[in-house]
Motif scaffolding. Structure first.
Motif: not given
Length: 56
Positions: A1-19
């Motif tokens: 479950m911690l792995r999924w939390a990290i994956i979603f955090a990375v997706i959030a960071l990438i999406a934020a950088l792309l706008g």
């Protein structure tokens, strides 16, 4: 479950950088919820985990 939390955090960071604000916010919320659940499960596992059951 911690792995999924990290994956979603990375997706959030990438999406934020792309706008992509909506996707970033949603992914960040999922990451936060999964992190809280993972920490709660770890704490419960430590409290109610396999204790030192001693067989005489």
């Amino acid at each position: 479950m911690l792995r999924w939390a990290i994956i979603f955090a990375v997706i959030a960071l990438i999406a934020a950088l792309l706008g992509f604000g909506g996707i970033a916010g949603l992914s960040a919320e999922f990451a936060k919820i999964l992190l809280i659940v993972a920490v709660a499960l770890v704490v419960l596992g430590l409290i109610f985990g396999r204790g030192g059951r001693r067989v005489p």
